[in-house]
Structure formats: structure tokens, C-alpha cells
Motif scaffolding. Structure first.
Motif, PDB file in Angstrom:
ATOM      1  N   ALA A   1      -0.637  73.200  30.245  1.00 30.93           N
ATOM      2  CA  ALA A   1      -0.767  73.042  31.693  1.00 30.93           C
ATOM      3  C   ALA A   1      -2.233  72.926  32.099  1.00 30.93           C
ATOM      4  O   ALA A   1      -3.006  73.876  31.962  1.00 30.93           O
TER       5      ALA A   1
ATOM      6  N   GLY B   1      -6.899  59.642  37.164  1.00 31.45           N
ATOM      7  CA  GLY B   1      -6.212  60.935  37.234  1.00 31.45           C
ATOM      8  C   GLY B   1      -7.098  62.069  36.756  1.00 31.45           C
ATOM      9  O   GLY B   1      -8.280  61.870  36.414  1.00 31.45           O
TER      10      GLY B   1
ATOM     11  N   VAL C   1       5.303  53.086  30.722  1.00 36.06           N
ATOM     12  CA  VAL C   1       3.957  53.634  30.965  1.00 36.06           C
ATOM     13  C   VAL C   1       3.537  54.574  29.834  1.00 36.06           C
ATOM     14  O   VAL C   1       2.471  54.428  29.249  1.00 36.06           O
TER      15      VAL C   1
ATOM     16  N   ILE D   1      -5.194  47.901  37.264  1.00 34.16           N
ATOM     17  CA  ILE D   1      -4.168  47.066  36.624  1.00 34.16           C
ATOM     18  C   ILE D   1      -2.935  47.927  36.353  1.00 34.16           C
ATOM     19  O   ILE D   1      -3.058  49.151  36.218  1.00 34.16           O
ATOM     20  N   ASP D   2      -1.779  47.287  36.265  1.00 40.29           N
ATOM     21  CA  ASP D   2      -0.535  48.021  36.003  1.00 40.29           C
ATOM     22  C   ASP D   2      -0.264  48.048  34.495  1.00 40.29           C
ATOM     23  O   ASP D   2       0.050  47.033  33.888  1.00 40.29           O
TER      24      ASP D   2
ATOM     25  N   ALA E   1      -2.755  57.441  30.250  1.00 38.42           N
ATOM     26  CA  ALA E   1      -1.930  57.301  31.463  1.00 38.42           C
ATOM     27  C   ALA E   1      -0.549  57.901  31.228  1.00 38.42           C
ATOM     28  O   ALA E   1       0.008  57.801  30.133  1.00 38.42           O
TER      29      ALA E   1
END
Ligand SMILES: NC(=O)c1ccc[n+]([C@@H]2O[C@H](COP(=O)([O-])OP(=O)(O)OC[C@H]3O[C@@H](n4cnc5c(N)ncnc54)[C@H](O)[C@@H]3O)[C@@H](O)[C@H]2O)c1
Length: 256
Positions: free
Chosen positions: A188, A16, A115, A64-65, A93
Motif C-alpha cells: 500500500a 500518477g 492497460v 497517449i492511451d 501504468a
């Protein structure tokens, strides 16, 4: 340019905006980096970018999750298998949800907790024995909205407040092992996530820019790199007396 020379870092959400910028900056500063993400395509592109921009970058990607508890032990095993140690863990994450609390669904609560909060807890727990061995540290990415209430993203904001609480408790518990634990609270930051969101809503760049003008003292969005620098500083020895802190990187959003 060697603030992390010889160090090994894990960065979650590495495909990300903020994770990728942090991965690149850590490589520039001499770290060996393991980027963890569930998005294989974005991850491949981020790793290729880092290698092309940073000569000699050592970056490994792990798809991977993080919502699965067992992933934490696998990430630690893969990192020690590749590099033999862990000095820095950046829990970054995150997912968002936009349900008002009066309509918040159980599935959404569970997913966002898994998460945004539990992955931080499980990966910290699994990495701690390695971090203790090398006087390492953890940087948890929270948000200005851990402190700054608003309508419409209550589930997300609860997880971000939980991250600050977890950071403080973990700092307390791990000080005796010389492990520092800190949080960064971005405001932001204009990442691909926001770009896609605005494109989908048909917003112009002028409308996007206008959104930041009134919501923080700096009157603009941050770049991902402007969030990566505070993460780098906390992860480096320059912050050797800093633990249990929540560093605002929000352009002054909290104070207005
Ligand atoms: N961008 C901002 O304005 C902003 C502001 C405050 C806080 N933050 C926080 O900063 C962090 C990074 O934000 P960003 O804007 O770079 O977000 P992003 O959406 O660009 O990146 C998040 C990454 O996490 C990954 N991810 C999500 N769920 C996962 C899972 N189950 N397993 C593995 N990977 C998973 C995604 O694939 C994505 O690559 C997040 O924790 C976010 O809440 C961002």
C-alpha cells in the motif's frame, strides 16, 4: 546522485503517484525521462513540479492511451526522436477494478488486461531492439497482490500475477541480449489515487492510517518515493546481476 547519468528512461503512468515519484528520482539521478500517461492535466502538473524541484531536469511528457496497441510504437519513436536511445523502460501504468470474480464483466476484463498487462507486453516488445543495443533493462510494476490473495480485486490481481510471469519469461528470453528484466511488487503506497478514493468515501486520516497498521509489518503506508527507490535500484547498474526477480516493496505485507 548520478546512478542513471546519460541514460534515457520511459516511465508509463508517469502522471500518477509512483510514476511521478520515479520520474523525479530518475531526473535527480541524471536520466533523461519520457513520462507517458493519458491524463494530460496531471501530466503537465507533474512535469512542472519535477522541473521546479530538480535543477536541469530533462523530462518530456507524452499524452497517449496505453490501452491501444499502436501507442507502443509511437512512444518508442517519440523517445528515440527526442533522445536517440532507450536504456530503461518502467512499465508502471495501472488501473483497478472492484468486481468479485463471480460478477466480473467482459468489458472490465478487457480494459484491465489492455492497460495492466498488454501495454507492458507491447511496449517491451517495441523497446527491446533499443534496449538490446545498449544493454538496457525493464522494470515492471506489479503488486504484493500478485502473490497475496484477497477478495474483491481478482481481475487486478490476475494482471499483477501475469506481470510477474511475463517478467520471468522475458528475463529468460532476453538474457542472451544482456537485457535485464525485473518486477517491483509494491504494497500500500499512499498516492493521489488512494487520497481521492478515501476522500470520496468520507474517511478521516486516522481511519486511513489505521488501515495500514494491521496489514503490513511496517504498520504504515509507503510514500511513492519509497517505491521509486527500489525501481531506481533495479534500473541502475548496481543491480547488474539481478534479473527475473520480483522485489517485494510491501512493508512486509506478504509475510503476515
Ligand atoms: N499505490 C499502491 O498502493 C500500489 C500498490 C501496488 C501496486 N501498485 C501499482 O503501481 C502502479 C502505479 O500506481 P499508483 O498508485 O501510482 O497509481 P495511479 O492511479 O496514481 O497512477 C496510474 C497512472 O496510470 C495512468 N493510466 C491509466 N490508464 C492509462 C492508459 N490507458 N493510458 C495511459 N495512462 C494510463 C493514469 O492516468 C495514472 O496517472 C500501478 O501499476 C499500480 O497497480 C500501486
Amino acid at each position: 546522485m548520478a546512478r542513471l547519468q546519460g541514460k534515457v528512461a520511459i516511465i508509463t503512468g508517469g502522471a500518477g503517484g509512483i510514476g511521478a515519484a520515479t520520474g523525479q528520482l530518475f531526473c535527480e539521478e541524471g536520466a533523461s525521462v519520457v513520462l507517458v500517461d493519458s491524463d494530460a492535466e496531471a501530466m503537465a502538473s507533474v512535469c512542472a513540479d519535477i522541473r521546479s524541484r530538480v535543477s536541469g531536469a530533462t523530462v518530456k511528457d507524452l499524452v497517449i492511451d496505453l490501452a491501444v496497441e499502436a501507442s507502443a510504437a509511437q512512444i518508442v519513436a517519440a523517445t528515440t526522436g527526442a533522445f536517440g536511445r532507450i536504456d530503461v523502460l518502467v512499465n508502471n501504468a495501472g488501473i483497478r477494478s472492484y468486481e468479485p470474480l463471480s460478477e466480473a464483466k467482459s468489458e472490465t476484463w478487457q480494459k484491465i488486461f489492455a492497460v495492466n498487462l498488454l501495454s507492458y507486453a507491447y511496449l517491451s516488445r517495441e523497446a527491446l531492439p533499443l534496449l538490446r543495443a545498449g544493454r538496457g533493462n525493464i522494470v515492471n510494476v506489479s503488486s504484493t497482490h500478485a502473490f497475496n490473495a484477497r477478495a474483491g480485486m481478482g481481475q487486478y490481481d490476475v494482471t499483477k500475477a501475469g506481470i510477474v510471469s511475463m517478467t520471468r519469461t522475458l528475463a529468460f528470453e532476453e538474457a542472451k541480449h544482456d537485457v535485464r528484466v525485473n518486477a517491483v511488487c509494491p504494497g500500500a503506497a499512499f498516492t493521489p489515487f488512494h487520497k481521492k478514493r478515501f476522500e470520496a468515501a468520507g474517511r478521516t486520516q486516522a481511519q486511513i492510517d489505521a488501515e495500514a497498521e494491521t496489514t503490513c509489518l511496517m504498520r504504515r503506508w509507503a510514500t511513492p518515493r519509497e517505491i521509486a527507490y527500489p525501481i531506481l535500484w533495479l534500473a541502475s547498474d548496481e543491480a547488474s546481476y539481478v534479473t527475473g526477480s520480483a522485489l517485494m516493496a510491501d512493508g512486509g505485507r506478504l509475510v503476515i
